[in-house]
Write a protein that holds these residues in place. Sequence first.
Motif, PDB file in Angstrom:
ATOM      1  N   ASN A 175     -36.111   5.836 -11.872  1.00 47.65           N
ATOM      2  CA  ASN A 175     -35.001   6.318 -12.706  1.00 47.65           C
ATOM      3  C   ASN A 175     -33.711   6.429 -11.902  1.00 47.65           C
ATOM      4  N   LEU A 176     -33.820   6.844 -10.639  1.00 52.79           N
ATOM      5  CA  LEU A 176     -32.630   6.944  -9.802  1.00 52.79           C
ATOM      6  C   LEU A 176     -32.033   5.563  -9.550  1.00 52.79           C
ATOM      7  N   TYR A 177     -32.878   4.585  -9.308  1.00 50.52           N
ATOM      8  CA  TYR A 177     -32.411   3.210  -9.095  1.00 50.52           C
ATOM      9  C   TYR A 177     -31.675   2.712 -10.344  1.00 50.52           C
ATOM     10  N   MET A 178     -32.264   2.962 -11.506  1.00 47.64           N
ATOM     11  CA  MET A 178     -31.655   2.485 -12.745  1.00 47.64           C
ATOM     12  C   MET A 178     -30.359   3.224 -13.043  1.00 47.64           C
ATOM     13  N   ALA A 179     -30.324   4.524 -12.735  1.00 50.41           N
ATOM     14  CA  ALA A 179     -29.094   5.283 -12.954  1.00 50.41           C
ATOM     15  C   ALA A 179     -27.964   4.762 -12.072  1.00 50.41           C
ATOM     16  N   ALA A 180     -28.302   4.382 -10.860  1.00 52.21           N
ATOM     17  CA  ALA A 180     -27.294   3.865  -9.932  1.00 52.21           C
ATOM     18  C   ALA A 180     -26.679   2.570 -10.435  1.00 52.21           C
ATOM     19  N   ARG A 181     -27.442   1.812 -11.184  1.00 52.70           N
ATOM     20  CA  ARG A 181     -26.935   0.539 -11.713  1.00 52.70           C
ATOM     21  C   ARG A 181     -25.830   0.754 -12.748  1.00 52.70           C
ATOM     22  N   GLU A 182     -25.774   1.937 -13.304  1.00 53.56           N
ATOM     23  CA  GLU A 182     -24.784   2.207 -14.351  1.00 53.56           C
ATOM     24  C   GLU A 182     -23.498   2.812 -13.798  1.00 53.56           C
ATOM     25  N   MET A 183     -23.440   3.060 -12.510  1.00 52.31           N
ATOM     26  CA  MET A 183     -22.284   3.731 -11.913  1.00 52.31           C
ATOM     27  C   MET A 183     -21.346   2.727 -11.262  1.00 52.31           C
ATOM     28  N   LYS A 184     -20.065   2.996 -11.386  1.00 51.77           N
ATOM     29  CA  LYS A 184     -19.064   2.147 -10.763  1.00 51.77           C
ATOM     30  C   LYS A 184     -18.936   2.487  -9.280  1.00 51.77           C
ATOM     31  N   GLY A 185     -18.580   1.483  -8.500  1.00 41.68           N
ATOM     32  CA  GLY A 185     -18.307   1.698  -7.085  1.00 41.68           C
ATOM     33  C   GLY A 185     -19.502   1.567  -6.174  1.00 41.68           C
ATOM     34  N   ILE A 186     -20.695   1.532  -6.753  1.00 45.41           N
ATOM     35  CA  ILE A 186     -21.910   1.392  -5.946  1.00 45.41           C
ATOM     36  C   ILE A 186     -22.834   0.360  -6.587  1.00 45.41           C
ATOM     37  N   LYS A 187     -23.793  -0.096  -5.802  1.00 42.46           N
ATOM     38  CA  LYS A 187     -24.759  -1.051  -6.315  1.00 42.46           C
ATOM     39  C   LYS A 187     -26.094  -0.834  -5.609  1.00 42.46           C
ATOM     40  N   PRO A 188     -27.146  -0.492  -6.337  1.00 46.01           N
ATOM     41  CA  PRO A 188     -28.461  -0.373  -5.707  1.00 46.01           C
ATOM     42  C   PRO A 188     -29.018  -1.761  -5.386  1.00 46.01           C
ATOM     43  N   VAL A 189     -29.474  -1.937  -4.169  1.00 48.50           N
ATOM     44  CA  VAL A 189     -29.959  -3.260  -3.756  1.00 48.50           C
ATOM     45  C   VAL A 189     -31.378  -3.226  -3.204  1.00 48.50           C
ATOM     46  N   GLY A 190     -31.936  -2.012  -3.019  1.00 51.13           N
ATOM     47  CA  GLY A 190     -33.266  -2.008  -2.462  1.00 51.13           C
ATOM     48  C   GLY A 190     -33.818  -0.616  -2.213  1.00 51.13           C
ATOM     49  N   LEU A 191     -34.953  -0.605  -1.531  1.00 56.58           N
ATOM     50  CA  LEU A 191     -35.677   0.613  -1.197  1.00 56.58           C
ATOM     51  C   LEU A 191     -35.810   0.721   0.314  1.00 56.58           C
ATOM     52  N   HIS A 192     -35.847   1.957   0.784  1.00 56.83           N
ATOM     53  CA  HIS A 192     -36.004   2.218   2.211  1.00 56.83           C
ATOM     54  C   HIS A 192     -37.087   3.273   2.389  1.00 56.83           C
ATOM     55  N   ALA A 193     -37.938   3.085   3.381  1.00 58.99           N
ATOM     56  CA  ALA A 193     -38.970   4.080   3.670  1.00 58.99           C
ATOM     57  C   ALA A 193     -39.212   4.115   5.166  1.00 58.99           C
TER      58      ALA A 193
END
Length: 386
Positions: A175-193
């Motif tokens: 859900n956090l990844y999908m929410a980030a896709r709707e925000m201006k100025g940023i772009k989710p591109v992956g996961l980190h662990a």
Amino acid sequence: MVQHQQPWYTVNGVEELDSPALLLYPDRVKKNIATLIEMAGGVERLRPHVKTSKSADACQLMLDAGISKFKCATIAEAEMLATIGAPDVLLAYQPVGPKIDRLIQLTLTYTNTRFSCLIDNEAALAAIALATAAAKALAVGDGSTNSLEQPLNIYIDLNVGMNRTGIPPGDEAFNLYMAAREMKGIKPVGLHAYDGHIHDASLSTRKERSAAAFEPVYKLLERIGEQVEDYPELITGGTPSFPYHLEEGRAICSPGTFVYWDKAYLEKFTEQPFLLAAIILTRVVSKPGPNLLCLDLGHKSIAAENELARRVGFLNDTNLQPVSQSEEHMVVTSADADRYKVGDAMYALAYHICPSVALYREATLIIDHKVAGVWKTTARDRRITL
């Protein structure tokens, strides 16, 4: 007549070097970089962490070897990488407070470097998106050529058992990844662990634990990949676990200690063929009692977070054992202590080289047993210019 080869670490004219001092062996650093690339089958799946060296010179050697993606932990390390022209820099940290503005200033100042960062909650995500959008609007409004022409890339930070940062690889992360896709100025591109809790001496055990820990991560990757046009990246695999991730094939790996190596990893991860490339020169400064030597190797000279027995070893005398340490002194014991005199040089090997390096503003280079210059510990301070 038998010829005795000089040990690799010894320095001709060592009496001219003050101590304690960090010694670096650049030929060995180059070999470690080449070994990493060979293990990975190329540079495409590598994003080395630079927190071990904090050195622009060491990072330049990686750039020269073809590595273009890097990972770091501080704004200063990110700026150091940008100053040498690193094309792609991940700040493997969730910026909060003033760090958000500092990260934005980096993107505006070093426009040839692509920066990204981690997030693991909606509040941080919203703050970063808002600040990025505001900076872009301001830059456009004043006619600046350093506007944020592209969104800031972000990676969702996952907790796979380290219990330090991140969120579980499940619905919340999706859900956090999908929410980030709707925000201006940023772009989710992956996961980190970060899977630093998986550090068993047995490689097979490490592989088994890694496979179990990352099963939900792979499911999350596939779930996101079904919903987006660009399949997300996965960045993970510190030094202990990256052999598993190389073999598994899906992650971009980010080992860091490989560049200098240290005593703990040398003893524990015997399947990894990296060379010791950084040691600490120390000296006998006193002989306070029978079988005792005092060295100028205090807390300010070598990482002291481990128990005393696991802070240091000595290349030129493996029988020395630490018995006490304070800010400027370390007392060691040896049944053969009588053979040493005050002023004798000792070559110390840190169990944990990363925080040990950070104790020194510069390192002395040793090539063919001779002093050959210095490397600054560029990102030792928390701030360079920004």
